[in-house]
Design a protein around this motif. Sequence first.
Motif, PDB file in Angstrom:
ATOM      1  N   ARG A  62       0.866  -1.189   0.000  1.00 32.16           N
ATOM      2  CA  ARG A  62       0.000   0.000   0.000  1.00 32.16           C
ATOM      3  C   ARG A  62       0.894   1.227   0.000  1.00 32.16           C
ATOM      4  O   ARG A  62       2.000   1.212   0.545  1.00 32.16           O
ATOM      5  CB  ARG A  62      -0.954   0.001   1.185  1.00 32.16           C
ATOM      6  CG  ARG A  62      -0.290  -0.098   2.520  1.00 32.16           C
ATOM      7  CD  ARG A  62      -1.320  -0.371   3.613  1.00 32.16           C
ATOM      8  NE  ARG A  62      -0.662  -0.913   4.786  1.00 32.16           N
ATOM      9  CZ  ARG A  62      -0.334  -0.200   5.854  1.00 32.16           C
ATOM     10  NH1 ARG A  62      -0.608   1.080   5.900  1.00 32.16           N
ATOM     11  NH2 ARG A  62       0.266  -0.755   6.878  1.00 32.16           N
ATOM     12  N   PHE A  63       0.407   2.271  -0.615  1.00 31.66           N
ATOM     13  CA  PHE A  63       1.160   3.518  -0.746  1.00 31.66           C
ATOM     14  C   PHE A  63       0.504   4.576   0.127  1.00 31.66           C
ATOM     15  O   PHE A  63      -0.715   4.711   0.133  1.00 31.66           O
ATOM     16  CB  PHE A  63       1.159   3.985  -2.210  1.00 31.66           C
ATOM     17  CG  PHE A  63       1.957   3.091  -3.110  1.00 31.66           C
ATOM     18  CD1 PHE A  63       3.228   3.466  -3.524  1.00 31.66           C
ATOM     19  CD2 PHE A  63       1.451   1.881  -3.556  1.00 31.66           C
ATOM     20  CE1 PHE A  63       3.978   2.653  -4.356  1.00 31.66           C
ATOM     21  CE2 PHE A  63       2.198   1.055  -4.390  1.00 31.66           C
ATOM     22  CZ  PHE A  63       3.463   1.445  -4.791  1.00 31.66           C
ATOM     23  N   LEU A  64       1.342   5.319   0.874  1.00 34.70           N
ATOM     24  CA  LEU A  64       0.839   6.371   1.751  1.00 34.70           C
ATOM     25  C   LEU A  64       1.494   7.697   1.405  1.00 34.70           C
ATOM     26  O   LEU A  64       2.692   7.754   1.094  1.00 34.70           O
ATOM     27  CB  LEU A  64       1.137   6.047   3.214  1.00 34.70           C
ATOM     28  CG  LEU A  64       0.563   4.767   3.793  1.00 34.70           C
ATOM     29  CD1 LEU A  64       1.018   4.594   5.233  1.00 34.70           C
ATOM     30  CD2 LEU A  64      -0.941   4.768   3.718  1.00 34.70           C
ATOM     31  N   PHE A  65       0.712   8.758   1.464  1.00 31.54           N
ATOM     32  CA  PHE A  65       1.230  10.114   1.328  1.00 31.54           C
ATOM     33  C   PHE A  65       0.706  10.912   2.514  1.00 31.54           C
ATOM     34  O   PHE A  65      -0.501  10.996   2.719  1.00 31.54           O
ATOM     35  CB  PHE A  65       0.790  10.747   0.008  1.00 31.54           C
ATOM     36  CG  PHE A  65       1.196  12.187  -0.124  1.00 31.54           C
ATOM     37  CD1 PHE A  65       2.536  12.535  -0.180  1.00 31.54           C
ATOM     38  CD2 PHE A  65       0.253  13.191  -0.173  1.00 31.54           C
ATOM     39  CE1 PHE A  65       2.927  13.861  -0.287  1.00 31.54           C
ATOM     40  CE2 PHE A  65       0.632  14.519  -0.282  1.00 31.54           C
ATOM     41  CZ  PHE A  65       1.972  14.854  -0.341  1.00 31.54           C
ATOM     42  N   ASP A  66       1.608  11.471   3.293  1.00 31.53           N
ATOM     43  CA  ASP A  66       1.251  12.213   4.512  1.00 31.53           C
ATOM     44  C   ASP A  66       0.341  11.398   5.427  1.00 31.53           C
ATOM     45  O   ASP A  66      -0.602  11.906   6.016  1.00 31.53           O
ATOM     46  CB  ASP A  66       0.570  13.545   4.163  1.00 31.53           C
ATOM     47  CG  ASP A  66       1.570  14.603   3.724  1.00 31.53           C
ATOM     48  OD1 ASP A  66       2.791  14.390   3.913  1.00 31.53           O
ATOM     49  OD2 ASP A  66       1.133  15.641   3.201  1.00 31.53           O
ATOM     50  N   GLY A  67       0.609  10.085   5.508  1.00 30.33           N
ATOM     51  CA  GLY A  67      -0.142   9.223   6.415  1.00 30.33           C
ATOM     52  C   GLY A  67      -1.468   8.732   5.881  1.00 30.33           C
ATOM     53  O   GLY A  67      -2.142   7.953   6.542  1.00 30.33           O
ATOM     54  N   SER A  68      -1.868   9.176   4.699  1.00 26.13           N
ATOM     55  CA  SER A  68      -3.141   8.747   4.122  1.00 26.13           C
ATOM     56  C   SER A  68      -2.897   7.808   2.951  1.00 26.13           C
ATOM     57  O   SER A  68      -1.962   8.000   2.171  1.00 26.13           O
ATOM     58  CB  SER A  68      -3.943   9.951   3.622  1.00 26.13           C
ATOM     59  OG  SER A  68      -4.251  10.798   4.699  1.00 26.13           O
ATOM     60  N   ARG A  69      -3.745   6.809   2.845  1.00 27.16           N
ATOM     61  CA  ARG A  69      -3.598   5.837   1.770  1.00 27.16           C
ATOM     62  C   ARG A  69      -3.860   6.493   0.412  1.00 27.16           C
ATOM     63  O   ARG A  69      -4.790   7.278   0.256  1.00 27.16           O
ATOM     64  CB  ARG A  69      -4.562   4.678   1.976  1.00 27.16           C
ATOM     65  CG  ARG A  69      -4.293   3.549   1.005  1.00 27.16           C
ATOM     66  CD  ARG A  69      -4.956   2.286   1.464  1.00 27.16           C
ATOM     67  NE  ARG A  69      -4.534   1.198   0.594  1.00 27.16           N
ATOM     68  CZ  ARG A  69      -4.660  -0.068   0.887  1.00 27.16           C
ATOM     69  NH1 ARG A  69      -5.176  -0.407   2.034  1.00 27.16           N
ATOM     70  NH2 ARG A  69      -4.274  -0.992   0.057  1.00 27.16           N
ATOM     71  N   VAL A  70      -3.009   6.152  -0.548  1.00 23.89           N
ATOM     72  CA  VAL A  70      -3.122   6.702  -1.898  1.00 23.89           C
ATOM     73  C   VAL A  70      -3.898   5.704  -2.758  1.00 23.89           C
ATOM     74  O   VAL A  70      -3.607   4.501  -2.746  1.00 23.89           O
ATOM     75  CB  VAL A  70      -1.713   6.936  -2.506  1.00 23.89           C
ATOM     76  CG1 VAL A  70      -1.814   7.360  -3.954  1.00 23.89           C
ATOM     77  CG2 VAL A  70      -0.957   7.961  -1.688  1.00 23.89           C
ATOM     78  N   GLN A  71      -4.890   6.205  -3.469  1.00 23.64           N
ATOM     79  CA  GLN A  71      -5.662   5.374  -4.380  1.00 23.64           C
ATOM     80  C   GLN A  71      -5.042   5.444  -5.776  1.00 23.64           C
ATOM     81  O   GLN A  71      -4.487   6.484  -6.150  1.00 23.64           O
ATOM     82  CB  GLN A  71      -7.124   5.854  -4.435  1.00 23.64           C
ATOM     83  CG  GLN A  71      -7.836   5.797  -3.100  1.00 23.64           C
ATOM     84  CD  GLN A  71      -7.866   4.408  -2.512  1.00 23.64           C
ATOM     85  OE1 GLN A  71      -8.093   3.423  -3.210  1.00 23.64           O
ATOM     86  NE2 GLN A  71      -7.614   4.315  -1.208  1.00 23.64           N
ATOM     87  N   THR A  86       7.380  12.677  -0.913  1.00 27.39           N
ATOM     88  CA  THR A  86       7.686  11.252  -0.788  1.00 27.39           C
ATOM     89  C   THR A  86       6.414  10.433  -0.604  1.00 27.39           C
ATOM     90  O   THR A  86       5.540  10.795   0.181  1.00 27.39           O
ATOM     91  CB  THR A  86       8.604  11.015   0.431  1.00 27.39           C
ATOM     92  OG1 THR A  86       9.806  11.751   0.242  1.00 27.39           O
ATOM     93  CG2 THR A  86       8.935   9.543   0.594  1.00 27.39           C
ATOM     94  N   LEU A  87       6.344   9.326  -1.327  1.00 28.77           N
ATOM     95  CA  LEU A  87       5.315   8.318  -1.102  1.00 28.77           C
ATOM     96  C   LEU A  87       5.969   7.175  -0.338  1.00 28.77           C
ATOM     97  O   LEU A  87       7.058   6.734  -0.692  1.00 28.77           O
ATOM     98  CB  LEU A  87       4.774   7.766  -2.427  1.00 28.77           C
ATOM     99  CG  LEU A  87       3.780   8.606  -3.213  1.00 28.77           C
ATOM    100  CD1 LEU A  87       3.383   7.892  -4.494  1.00 28.77           C
ATOM    101  CD2 LEU A  87       2.553   8.915  -2.394  1.00 28.77           C
ATOM    102  N   GLU A  88       5.316   6.721   0.715  1.00 26.65           N
ATOM    103  CA  GLU A  88       5.832   5.596   1.488  1.00 26.65           C
ATOM    104  C   GLU A  88       5.126   4.324   1.043  1.00 26.65           C
ATOM    105  O   GLU A  88       3.927   4.334   0.784  1.00 26.65           O
ATOM    106  CB  GLU A  88       5.564   5.817   2.978  1.00 26.65           C
ATOM    107  CG  GLU A  88       6.275   7.009   3.556  1.00 26.65           C
ATOM    108  CD  GLU A  88       5.894   7.239   5.004  1.00 26.65           C
ATOM    109  OE1 GLU A  88       5.326   6.319   5.645  1.00 26.65           O
ATOM    110  OE2 GLU A  88       6.152   8.341   5.492  1.00 26.65           O
ATOM    111  N   VAL A  89       5.893   3.238   0.964  1.00 26.63           N
ATOM    112  CA  VAL A  89       5.346   1.943   0.571  1.00 26.63           C
ATOM    113  C   VAL A  89       5.443   1.007   1.770  1.00 26.63           C
ATOM    114  O   VAL A  89       6.504   0.880   2.377  1.00 26.63           O
ATOM    115  CB  VAL A  89       6.126   1.351  -0.621  1.00 26.63           C
ATOM    116  CG1 VAL A  89       5.506   0.037  -1.063  1.00 26.63           C
ATOM    117  CG2 VAL A  89       6.172   2.342  -1.771  1.00 26.63           C
ATOM    118  N   HIS A  90       4.337   0.391   2.115  1.00 28.92           N
ATOM    119  CA  HIS A  90       4.296  -0.539   3.242  1.00 28.92           C
ATOM    120  C   HIS A  90       3.708  -1.866   2.777  1.00 28.92           C
ATOM    121  O   HIS A  90       2.872  -1.899   1.883  1.00 28.92           O
ATOM    122  CB  HIS A  90       3.439   0.021   4.387  1.00 28.92           C
ATOM    123  CG  HIS A  90       3.985   1.280   4.956  1.00 28.92           C
ATOM    124  ND1 HIS A  90       4.997   1.301   5.884  1.00 28.92           N
ATOM    125  CD2 HIS A  90       3.678   2.578   4.718  1.00 28.92           C
ATOM    126  CE1 HIS A  90       5.283   2.557   6.197  1.00 28.92           C
ATOM    127  NE2 HIS A  90       4.499   3.346   5.499  1.00 28.92           N
TER     128      HIS A  90
END
Length: 98
Positions: A62-71, A86-90
């Motif tokens: 899942r990809f997050l931007f500023d703590g919110s999930r990216v669709q 930055t996009l975070e990947v978890h």
Amino acid sequence: MSDDNGSPAVEKPEAQAVSEHLNIKVTDNNNEVFFKIKRTTALKKLMDAFCERQGKAPNSVRFLFDGSRVQPTDSPETLDMQDGDTLEVHQEQIGGAM
């Protein structure tokens, strides 16, 4: 005349500050990949490209931007992203206790 002289001066900095492309960093804490995409491009392209490069299934992360999930349908424009964000990947976690 001051309006005519002031107007182009105002437009030029805006054109530079709001460029058509953004540099976005995507990180999974082990790897960092940089992408240059248009503000209006759906982030699905970036997400798929990252997964392909890292050998991950798109539905396993899942990809997050500023703590919110990216669709996948989101774009940098809809998320109000800036150059260098930055996009975070978890790892996607599924399940729970019985």
